[in-house]
Design an enzyme around this catalytic site. Structure first.
Site, PDB file in Angstrom:
ATOM      1  N   HIS A  67       0.867  -1.192   0.000  1.00 34.27           N
ATOM      2  CA  HIS A  67       0.000   0.000   0.000  1.00 34.27           C
ATOM      3  C   HIS A  67       0.900   1.238   0.000  1.00 34.27           C
ATOM      4  O   HIS A  67       1.498   1.577   1.020  1.00 34.27           O
ATOM      5  CB  HIS A  67      -0.910   0.008   1.237  1.00 34.27           C
ATOM      6  CG  HIS A  67      -1.864   1.167   1.280  1.00 34.27           C
ATOM      7  ND1 HIS A  67      -3.211   1.003   1.512  1.00 34.27           N
ATOM      8  CD2 HIS A  67      -1.685   2.509   1.127  1.00 34.27           C
ATOM      9  CE1 HIS A  67      -3.815   2.183   1.502  1.00 34.27           C
ATOM     10  NE2 HIS A  67      -2.900   3.116   1.276  1.00 34.27           N
TER      11      HIS A  67
ATOM     12  N   HIS B 233       1.514   5.430  -1.673  1.00 37.64           N
ATOM     13  CA  HIS B 233       1.157   6.612  -2.474  1.00 37.64           C
ATOM     14  C   HIS B 233       2.440   7.231  -3.019  1.00 37.64           C
ATOM     15  O   HIS B 233       3.339   7.565  -2.240  1.00 37.64           O
ATOM     16  CB  HIS B 233       0.427   7.647  -1.612  1.00 37.64           C
ATOM     17  CG  HIS B 233      -0.835   7.114  -1.009  1.00 37.64           C
ATOM     18  ND1 HIS B 233      -2.055   7.197  -1.637  1.00 37.64           N
ATOM     19  CD2 HIS B 233      -1.065   6.453   0.160  1.00 37.64           C
ATOM     20  CE1 HIS B 233      -2.983   6.627  -0.876  1.00 37.64           C
ATOM     21  NE2 HIS B 233      -2.409   6.163   0.219  1.00 37.64           N
TER      22      HIS B 233
ATOM     23  N   ARG C  69       2.080   9.745  -5.648  1.00 34.42           N
ATOM     24  CA  ARG C  69       1.691  10.991  -6.354  1.00 34.42           C
ATOM     25  C   ARG C  69       2.177  10.923  -7.805  1.00 34.42           C
ATOM     26  O   ARG C  69       2.435   9.838  -8.321  1.00 34.42           O
ATOM     27  CB  ARG C  69       2.197  12.251  -5.629  1.00 34.42           C
ATOM     28  CG  ARG C  69       1.979  12.265  -4.123  1.00 34.42           C
ATOM     29  CD  ARG C  69       0.564  12.007  -3.669  1.00 34.42           C
ATOM     30  NE  ARG C  69       0.429  12.148  -2.209  1.00 34.42           N
ATOM     31  CZ  ARG C  69      -0.527  11.593  -1.499  1.00 34.42           C
ATOM     32  NH1 ARG C  69      -1.439  10.820  -2.069  1.00 34.42           N
ATOM     33  NH2 ARG C  69      -0.586  11.786  -0.199  1.00 34.42           N
TER      34      ARG C  69
ATOM     35  N   ASN D 146      -5.254   7.278  -6.036  1.00 31.40           N
ATOM     36  CA  ASN D 146      -5.990   8.502  -5.673  1.00 31.40           C
ATOM     37  C   ASN D 146      -5.258   9.763  -6.127  1.00 31.40           C
ATOM     38  O   ASN D 146      -4.895  10.612  -5.333  1.00 31.40           O
ATOM     39  CB  ASN D 146      -6.293   8.544  -4.161  1.00 31.40           C
ATOM     40  CG  ASN D 146      -5.060   8.532  -3.290  1.00 31.40           C
ATOM     41  OD1 ASN D 146      -4.014   8.015  -3.670  1.00 31.40           O
ATOM     42  ND2 ASN D 146      -5.170   9.102  -2.099  1.00 31.40           N
TER      43      ASN D 146
ATOM     44  N   LYS E 228      -9.464  -0.292  -5.991  1.00 35.09           N
ATOM     45  CA  LYS E 228      -9.520   0.343  -4.682  1.00 35.09           C
ATOM     46  C   LYS E 228     -10.888   0.951  -4.431  1.00 35.09           C
ATOM     47  O   LYS E 228     -11.389   1.715  -5.254  1.00 35.09           O
ATOM     48  CB  LYS E 228      -8.436   1.429  -4.636  1.00 35.09           C
ATOM     49  CG  LYS E 228      -8.324   2.172  -3.321  1.00 35.09           C
ATOM     50  CD  LYS E 228      -7.707   1.307  -2.249  1.00 35.09           C
ATOM     51  CE  LYS E 228      -7.833   1.942  -0.872  1.00 35.09           C
ATOM     52  NZ  LYS E 228      -6.703   2.751  -0.489  1.00 35.09           N
TER      53      LYS E 228
ATOM     54  N   HIS F 231     -10.429   1.189   1.698  1.00 37.06           N
ATOM     55  CA  HIS F 231     -10.240   2.150   2.794  1.00 37.06           C
ATOM     56  C   HIS F 231     -11.478   2.003   3.676  1.00 37.06           C
ATOM     57  O   HIS F 231     -12.558   2.437   3.298  1.00 37.06           O
ATOM     58  CB  HIS F 231     -10.092   3.588   2.280  1.00 37.06           C
ATOM     59  CG  HIS F 231      -9.891   4.561   3.408  1.00 37.06           C
ATOM     60  ND1 HIS F 231      -8.725   5.276   3.592  1.00 37.06           N
ATOM     61  CD2 HIS F 231     -10.688   4.894   4.457  1.00 37.06           C
ATOM     62  CE1 HIS F 231      -8.826   6.010   4.696  1.00 37.06           C
ATOM     63  NE2 HIS F 231     -10.017   5.796   5.237  1.00 37.06           N
TER      64      HIS F 231
ATOM     65  N   HIS G 220      -4.675  -0.579   5.767  1.00 35.80           N
ATOM     66  CA  HIS G 220      -4.216   0.221   6.920  1.00 35.80           C
ATOM     67  C   HIS G 220      -5.164   0.125   8.123  1.00 35.80           C
ATOM     68  O   HIS G 220      -5.764   1.110   8.543  1.00 35.80           O
ATOM     69  CB  HIS G 220      -3.952   1.675   6.532  1.00 35.80           C
ATOM     70  CG  HIS G 220      -5.008   2.390   5.731  1.00 35.80           C
ATOM     71  ND1 HIS G 220      -6.344   2.297   5.996  1.00 35.80           N
ATOM     72  CD2 HIS G 220      -4.899   3.232   4.673  1.00 35.80           C
ATOM     73  CE1 HIS G 220      -7.012   3.055   5.141  1.00 35.80           C
ATOM     74  NE2 HIS G 220      -6.149   3.616   4.321  1.00 35.80           N
TER      75      HIS G 220
ATOM     76  N   LEU H 190      -5.241   9.158   8.020  1.00 31.56           N
ATOM     77  CA  LEU H 190      -6.531   8.466   8.086  1.00 31.56           C
ATOM     78  C   LEU H 190      -6.344   7.009   7.699  1.00 31.56           C
ATOM     79  O   LEU H 190      -5.585   6.736   6.766  1.00 31.56           O
ATOM     80  CB  LEU H 190      -7.546   9.152   7.170  1.00 31.56           C
ATOM     81  CG  LEU H 190      -8.029  10.519   7.675  1.00 31.56           C
ATOM     82  CD1 LEU H 190      -8.882  11.219   6.622  1.00 31.56           C
ATOM     83  CD2 LEU H 190      -8.806  10.391   8.987  1.00 31.56           C
TER      84      LEU H 190
ATOM     85  N   ASP I 113       1.436   2.658   3.551  1.00 27.14           N
ATOM     86  CA  ASP I 113       0.571   3.831   3.382  1.00 27.14           C
ATOM     87  C   ASP I 113       1.394   5.114   3.427  1.00 27.14           C
ATOM     88  O   ASP I 113       0.887   6.164   3.842  1.00 27.14           O
ATOM     89  CB  ASP I 113      -0.557   3.861   4.436  1.00 27.14           C
ATOM     90  CG  ASP I 113      -1.630   4.891   4.105  1.00 27.14           C
ATOM     91  OD1 ASP I 113      -1.778   5.247   2.915  1.00 27.14           O
ATOM     92  OD2 ASP I 113      -2.315   5.344   5.041  1.00 27.14           O
TER      93      ASP I 113
HETATM   94  C1  NCD Z   1      -3.683   8.990   2.125  1.00 28.27           C
HETATM   95  C2  NCD Z   1      -3.188  10.013   1.109  1.00 28.27           C
HETATM   96  O1  NCD Z   1      -2.641  11.050   1.517  1.00 28.27           O
HETATM   97  O2  NCD Z   1      -3.313   9.787  -0.087  1.00 28.27           O
HETATM   98  N1  NCD Z   1      -3.758   9.605   3.419  1.00 28.27           N
HETATM   99  C3  NCD Z   1      -3.812   8.986   4.623  1.00 28.27           C
HETATM  100  O3  NCD Z   1      -3.973   9.683   5.630  1.00 28.27           O
HETATM  101  N2  NCD Z   1      -3.676   7.677   4.750  1.00 28.27           N
HETATM  102  C4  NCD Z   1      -5.001   8.420   1.677  1.00 28.27           C
HETATM  103  C5  NCD Z   1      -5.398   7.137   2.371  1.00 28.27           C
HETATM  104  O4  NCD Z   1      -4.688   6.131   2.293  1.00 28.27           O
HETATM  105  O5  NCD Z   1      -6.449   7.118   3.020  1.00 28.27           O
HETATM  106 ZN    ZN Z   2      -3.271   5.067   1.651  1.00 28.61          ZN
HETATM  107 ZN    ZN Z   3      -6.864   5.025   2.930  1.00 27.32          ZN
END
Ligand code: NCD
Ligand code: ZN
Ligand code: ZN
Length: 344
Positions: free
Chosen positions: A14, A16, A18, A42, A100, A137, A175, A220, A248
């Site tokens: 998992h 991110h 960007r 996302n 997702k 999520h 998560h 989150l 995450d």
């Molecule tokens: C994640 C993000 O910033 O893309 N933020 C987070 O607090 N975990 C989004 C997510 O995984 O919920």
């Molecule tokens: Zn995430």
């Molecule tokens: Zn999430």
């Protein structure tokens, strides 16, 4: 005398990253440690089609450090209007491992997400037939529900019925943050797993309010109680293959977190394995780390385990105060603090 830990090379289930120029700032941290990572969709606009996922994947590959053989495992962002044919295309692509579910409005860049799970039942049915993983999520979006209870409500009102309605669908509860989630994942039907982040193993919600409000501890689902943290640590170190590594890591420019309405997400990619090792070592469970980090994830996704290894050394270092993030900077987890392990 130095202590070493040799692991089958781990994967991050998992992540991110960007998009655009900042890929080059964050990707090396992940590629140094992991062979593969599941890339969250996302973005703005969201990665809702196989064609968009393919282009995004190419940009990630182009941003990799020279010589890296890191593999991004792509995901699709489900919406109320995802056509079943898109699931077929995703499956045929060979590079998309799952789809997702962001309940609409639940977290960063989730406004295009699903407003009612029943709207995507046909899509979930097709995913079951093809063996595509649903990544969830798991929080309700009703702002009247206490923020610390949103995961628990989601289990009762959405997730538990969902896994029964689609008994063959592989589901990763992403998560997880609570004892309720640990209990659910432990006792529900087969083919339900969960990822656990380093922050939820290391911290409880007091951290957000230590001496003032600390936006870099806001993610989150939000950090929960000490009892929840202990439950998560017990699950991660239990050797139960339903629980595996997903950082995450979620980079946000410093000024968007240090703000009157700050973004959710913590950045851990610079030291993800090192942070997990702090938690596992504190629990006296270093020998359980390889299963959690390198074996249970690929087994769940029916992908081969990696065959090369990664060596970690018990040698202290201080995490940097910040990293460059495009024209801004990121404040990483454990900024300016000592970490006991490092990659060799
Ligand atoms: C994640 C993000 O910033 O893309 N933020 C987070 O607090 N975990 C989004 C997510 O995984 O919920
Ligand atoms: Zn995430
Ligand atoms: Zn999430």
């Amino acid at each position: 005398m130095s202590e070493y830990l040799t692991l089958l090379r781990p994967d991050d289930w998992h992540l991110h990253l960007r998009d655009g120029d900042v890929l080059r700032d964050v990707l090396p941290h992940t590629a140094e440690r992991f062979a593969r990572a599941v890339i969250m969709p996302n973005l703005k606009p969201a990665i809702t089609t196989t064609a968009l996922a393919s282009e995004y994947r190419s940009r990630i590959l182009a941003a990799l450090p020279v010589g890296s053989d890191f593999q991004p495992l792509m995901t699709l962002y489900l919406t109320d209007h995802t056509p079943v044919t898109e699931i077929d295309r995703a499956h045929q692509s060979g590079f998309i491992v799952g789809c997702k579910l962001y309940p609409s409005g639940v977290t960063t860049h989730s406004d295009a997400g699903v407003t009612d799970i029943r709207k995507i039942d046909l899509v979930l049915e097709r995913m079951s037939q093809l063996g595509l993983v649903l990544q969830v999520h798991g929080e309700v979006t009703d702002l009247n529900i206490d923020i610390f209870d949103r995961e628990h409500y989601f289990i009762d009102t959405v997730l538990a019925p969902l896994v029964l309605r689609h008994p063959k669908l592989p589901v990763v509860f992403e998560h997880i943050t609570s004892s309720a989630a640990v209990h659910f994942v432990t006792h529900t039907r087969t083919r339900v797993g969960a990822t656990i982040t380093p922050q939820h193993l290391l911290y409880n919600r007091n951290e957000i309010f230590k001496g003032g409000i600390r936006p870099h501890f806001y993610c989150l689902p939000i950090l929960k109680t000490e009892k929840d943290r202990i439950g998560l640590l017990a699950a991660a170190t239990s050797g139960n293959p339903r629980f595996f590594l997903g950082t995450d890591s979620a980079p946000h420019a410093r000024h968007t977190k240090e703000s009157a309405c700050g973004c959710a997400g913590m950045y851990s990619a610079h030291a993800s394995l090192e942070l997990y090792l702090e938690a596992f070592e504190n629990a006296g469970a270093l020998e359980k780390f390889e299963g959690f980090a390198s074996k249970f994830g690929p087994d769940f996704y029916s992908l081969p385990r990696n065959i090369d290894t990664l060596i970690l050394q018990k040698k202290s270092w201080i995490a940097p105060a910040s990293y460059i993030f495009g024209s801004d900077e990121i404040i990483p987890m454990h900024a300016n603090q000592l970490l006991r392990w490092q990659i060799k």
